[in-house]
Design a protein around this motif. Structure first.
Motif, PDB file in Angstrom:
ATOM      1  N   GLU A   1      -0.671  12.814  -1.202  1.00 39.15           N
ATOM      2  CA  GLU A   1      -0.519  11.468  -0.978  1.00 39.15           C
ATOM      3  C   GLU A   1       1.085  11.389  -0.577  1.00 39.15           C
ATOM      4  O   GLU A   1       0.980  10.350   0.166  1.00 39.15           O
ATOM      5  CB  GLU A   1      -0.448  10.956  -2.593  1.00 39.15           C
ATOM      6  N   LEU A   2       1.834  11.943  -1.086  1.00 37.36           N
ATOM      7  CA  LEU A   2       3.353  11.940  -0.415  1.00 37.36           C
ATOM      8  C   LEU A   2       3.387  12.095   0.943  1.00 37.36           C
ATOM      9  O   LEU A   2       4.086  11.666   1.737  1.00 37.36           O
ATOM     10  CB  LEU A   2       4.312  12.689  -1.456  1.00 37.36           C
ATOM     11  N   ILE A   3       2.455  13.343   1.238  1.00 35.51           N
ATOM     12  CA  ILE A   3       2.521  13.703   2.840  1.00 35.51           C
ATOM     13  C   ILE A   3       1.840  12.700   3.759  1.00 35.51           C
ATOM     14  O   ILE A   3       2.479  12.354   4.490  1.00 35.51           O
ATOM     15  CB  ILE A   3       1.847  15.045   2.871  1.00 35.51           C
ATOM     16  N   VAL A   4       0.899  11.967   3.038  1.00 35.87           N
ATOM     17  CA  VAL A   4       0.214  10.864   3.907  1.00 35.87           C
ATOM     18  C   VAL A   4       0.968   9.513   4.004  1.00 35.87           C
ATOM     19  O   VAL A   4       1.133   9.172   4.984  1.00 35.87           O
ATOM     20  CB  VAL A   4      -0.947  10.386   2.871  1.00 35.87           C
ATOM     21  N   LEU A   5       1.695   9.335   2.758  1.00 36.45           N
ATOM     22  CA  LEU A   5       2.893   8.286   2.916  1.00 36.45           C
ATOM     23  C   LEU A   5       3.892   8.598   4.058  1.00 36.45           C
ATOM     24  O   LEU A   5       4.209   7.691   4.875  1.00 36.45           O
ATOM     25  CB  LEU A   5       3.422   8.355   1.472  1.00 36.45           C
ATOM     26  N   SER A   6       4.318   9.752   3.926  1.00 35.45           N
ATOM     27  CA  SER A   6       5.132  10.084   4.868  1.00 35.45           C
ATOM     28  C   SER A   6       4.707   9.769   6.500  1.00 35.45           C
ATOM     29  O   SER A   6       5.500   9.388   7.424  1.00 35.45           O
ATOM     30  CB  SER A   6       6.008  11.465   4.729  1.00 35.45           C
ATOM     31  N   ILE A   7       3.517  10.553   6.576  1.00 31.57           N
ATOM     32  CA  ILE A   7       2.855  10.444   8.147  1.00 31.57           C
ATOM     33  C   ILE A   7       2.943   8.858   8.311  1.00 31.57           C
ATOM     34  O   ILE A   7       3.005   8.298   9.396  1.00 31.57           O
ATOM     35  CB  ILE A   7       1.515  11.022   8.153  1.00 31.57           C
TER      36      ILE A   7
ATOM     37  N   GLY B   1       0.719  16.231 -13.638  1.00 39.42           N
ATOM     38  CA  GLY B   1       0.217  17.606 -13.613  1.00 39.42           C
ATOM     39  C   GLY B   1       1.244  18.830 -14.396  1.00 39.42           C
ATOM     40  O   GLY B   1       0.713  19.781 -15.241  1.00 39.42           O
ATOM     41  N   VAL B   2       2.348  18.582 -13.894  1.00 37.97           N
ATOM     42  CA  VAL B   2       3.472  19.676 -14.430  1.00 37.97           C
ATOM     43  C   VAL B   2       3.757  19.340 -15.759  1.00 37.97           C
ATOM     44  O   VAL B   2       3.852  20.334 -16.665  1.00 37.97           O
ATOM     45  CB  VAL B   2       4.822  19.429 -13.725  1.00 37.97           C
ATOM     46  N   ILE B   3       3.871  18.167 -16.331  1.00 33.50           N
ATOM     47  CA  ILE B   3       4.137  17.677 -17.930  1.00 33.50           C
ATOM     48  C   ILE B   3       3.171  18.260 -18.745  1.00 33.50           C
ATOM     49  O   ILE B   3       3.185  18.876 -19.702  1.00 33.50           O
ATOM     50  CB  ILE B   3       4.582  16.416 -17.942  1.00 33.50           C
ATOM     51  N   LEU B   4       1.753  18.027 -18.231  1.00 35.58           N
ATOM     52  CA  LEU B   4       0.783  18.454 -18.944  1.00 35.58           C
ATOM     53  C   LEU B   4       0.577  20.073 -18.936  1.00 35.58           C
ATOM     54  O   LEU B   4      -0.025  20.347 -20.062  1.00 35.58           O
ATOM     55  CB  LEU B   4      -0.822  17.867 -18.498  1.00 35.58           C
TER      56      LEU B   4
ATOM     57  N   LEU C   1      -4.107  18.008  -9.897  1.00 38.14           N
ATOM     58  CA  LEU C   1      -3.109  16.805 -10.191  1.00 38.14           C
ATOM     59  C   LEU C   1      -2.231  16.861  -9.096  1.00 38.14           C
ATOM     60  O   LEU C   1      -1.778  16.107  -8.703  1.00 38.14           O
ATOM     61  CB  LEU C   1      -3.008  16.700 -11.525  1.00 38.14           C
ATOM     62  N   THR C   2      -1.233  17.946  -9.256  1.00 35.96           N
ATOM     63  CA  THR C   2      -0.054  18.032  -8.519  1.00 35.96           C
ATOM     64  C   THR C   2      -0.389  18.319  -6.992  1.00 35.96           C
ATOM     65  O   THR C   2       0.317  17.387  -6.202  1.00 35.96           O
ATOM     66  CB  THR C   2       0.617  19.392  -9.066  1.00 35.96           C
ATOM     67  N   LEU C   3      -1.400  18.834  -6.679  1.00 37.25           N
ATOM     68  CA  LEU C   3      -1.891  19.060  -5.071  1.00 37.25           C
ATOM     69  C   LEU C   3      -2.276  17.721  -4.773  1.00 37.25           C
ATOM     70  O   LEU C   3      -1.753  17.165  -3.571  1.00 37.25           O
ATOM     71  CB  LEU C   3      -2.949  19.966  -4.917  1.00 37.25           C
ATOM     72  N   SER C   4      -2.921  16.853  -5.493  1.00 34.09           N
ATOM     73  CA  SER C   4      -3.140  15.514  -4.902  1.00 34.09           C
ATOM     74  C   SER C   4      -2.036  14.655  -4.896  1.00 34.09           C
ATOM     75  O   SER C   4      -2.022  13.784  -3.893  1.00 34.09           O
ATOM     76  CB  SER C   4      -4.460  14.880  -5.775  1.00 34.09           C
TER      77      SER C   4
ATOM     78  N   ILE D   1       0.802  -1.171  -0.017  1.00 30.64           N
ATOM     79  CA  ILE D   1      -0.058   0.057   0.067  1.00 30.64           C
ATOM     80  C   ILE D   1       1.029   1.363  -0.076  1.00 30.64           C
ATOM     81  O   ILE D   1       0.476   2.202  -0.682  1.00 30.64           O
ATOM     82  CB  ILE D   1      -0.939  -0.041   1.220  1.00 30.64           C
ATOM     83  N   LEU D   2       1.887   1.282   0.740  1.00 32.73           N
ATOM     84  CA  LEU D   2       2.778   2.502   0.768  1.00 32.73           C
ATOM     85  C   LEU D   2       3.621   2.711  -0.509  1.00 32.73           C
ATOM     86  O   LEU D   2       3.799   3.746  -1.015  1.00 32.73           O
ATOM     87  CB  LEU D   2       3.799   2.281   1.878  1.00 32.73           C
ATOM     88  N   ALA D   3       3.865   1.331  -1.252  1.00 34.15           N
ATOM     89  CA  ALA D   3       4.475   1.396  -2.315  1.00 34.15           C
ATOM     90  C   ALA D   3       3.619   2.187  -3.547  1.00 34.15           C
ATOM     91  O   ALA D   3       4.077   3.007  -4.506  1.00 34.15           O
ATOM     92  CB  ALA D   3       5.019   0.340  -2.937  1.00 34.15           C
ATOM     93  N   MET D   4       2.168   1.886  -3.471  1.00 30.95           N
ATOM     94  CA  MET D   4       1.248   2.201  -4.502  1.00 30.95           C
ATOM     95  C   MET D   4       1.205   3.677  -3.965  1.00 30.95           C
ATOM     96  O   MET D   4       1.016   4.500  -5.289  1.00 30.95           O
ATOM     97  CB  MET D   4       0.023   1.380  -4.291  1.00 30.95           C
ATOM     98  N   LEU D   5       0.911   4.229  -2.931  1.00 31.43           N
ATOM     99  CA  LEU D   5       0.848   5.528  -2.738  1.00 31.43           C
ATOM    100  C   LEU D   5       2.115   6.170  -3.218  1.00 31.43           C
ATOM    101  O   LEU D   5       1.721   7.605  -3.539  1.00 31.43           O
ATOM    102  CB  LEU D   5       0.649   5.907  -0.987  1.00 31.43           C
ATOM    103  N   LEU D   6       3.104   5.831  -2.968  1.00 27.84           N
ATOM    104  CA  LEU D   6       4.558   6.490  -3.788  1.00 27.84           C
ATOM    105  C   LEU D   6       4.486   6.532  -4.786  1.00 27.84           C
ATOM    106  O   LEU D   6       4.685   7.720  -5.522  1.00 27.84           O
ATOM    107  CB  LEU D   6       5.648   5.832  -2.939  1.00 27.84           C
ATOM    108  N   ILE D   7       4.037   5.600  -5.676  1.00 30.91           N
ATOM    109  CA  ILE D   7       4.020   5.481  -6.851  1.00 30.91           C
ATOM    110  C   ILE D   7       3.100   6.460  -7.587  1.00 30.91           C
ATOM    111  O   ILE D   7       3.190   7.343  -8.637  1.00 30.91           O
ATOM    112  CB  ILE D   7       4.134   4.074  -7.866  1.00 30.91           C
ATOM    113  N   THR D   8       1.948   6.375  -7.232  1.00 26.02           N
ATOM    114  CA  THR D   8       0.772   7.336  -7.661  1.00 26.02           C
ATOM    115  C   THR D   8       0.933   8.632  -7.269  1.00 26.02           C
ATOM    116  O   THR D   8       0.582   9.386  -8.157  1.00 26.02           O
ATOM    117  CB  THR D   8      -0.457   6.831  -7.215  1.00 26.02           C
ATOM    118  N   GLY D   9       1.514   9.101  -6.039  1.00 23.74           N
ATOM    119  CA  GLY D   9       1.930  10.483  -5.773  1.00 23.74           C
ATOM    120  C   GLY D   9       2.825  11.041  -6.834  1.00 23.74           C
ATOM    121  O   GLY D   9       2.555  12.090  -7.188  1.00 23.74           O
ATOM    122  N   ILE D  10       3.840  10.241  -7.163  1.00 23.31           N
ATOM    123  CA  ILE D  10       4.941  10.871  -7.895  1.00 23.31           C
ATOM    124  C   ILE D  10       4.399  11.091  -9.482  1.00 23.31           C
ATOM    125  O   ILE D  10       4.499  11.986  -9.960  1.00 23.31           O
ATOM    126  CB  ILE D  10       6.218   9.741  -7.863  1.00 23.31           C
ATOM    127  N   ILE D  11       3.293   9.783  -9.816  1.00 22.72           N
ATOM    128  CA  ILE D  11       2.969   9.982 -11.279  1.00 22.72           C
ATOM    129  C   ILE D  11       1.980  11.272 -11.339  1.00 22.72           C
ATOM    130  O   ILE D  11       1.912  12.071 -12.247  1.00 22.72           O
ATOM    131  CB  ILE D  11       2.114   8.736 -11.490  1.00 22.72           C
TER     132      ILE D  11
END
Length: 77
Positions: free
Chosen positions: A65-71, A21-24, A58-61, A6-16
């Motif tokens: 997710e990365l903040i939730v992951l670190s918590i 958001g920035v690339i688009l 998109l970027t904010l979400s 679950i933590l790995a999925m949060l990390l991957i989706t957060g980065i994506i």
């Protein structure tokens, strides 16, 4: 599912989400026809206001997710 998965999925989706958001927004900025060229001001305008703020959200979400992951990682230790 294991907690590590679950933590790995949060990390991957957060980065994506953050990168997409920035690339688009960057791609949309390059598509604008502006006399003198599109610079950082145009990018920021498109990032925060393009498609109703979709790129920003998109970027904010992804950031949330990365903040939730670190918590969650700190709680599990």
């Amino acid at each position: 599912m294991k907690k590590k998965h679950i933590l790995a999925m949060l990390l991957i989706t957060g980065i994506i989400l953050m990168c997409s958001g920035v690339i688009l927004a960057f791609a949309r900025t390059n598509a604008k026809d502006i006399i003198g060229g599109a610079d950082i001001h145009t990018f920021l305008f498109v990032f925060f206001n393009g498609n109703g703020g979709t790129y920003f959200y998109l970027t904010l979400s992804g950031l949330i997710e990365l903040i939730v992951l670190s918590i969650l990682r700190r709680i599990s230790k």
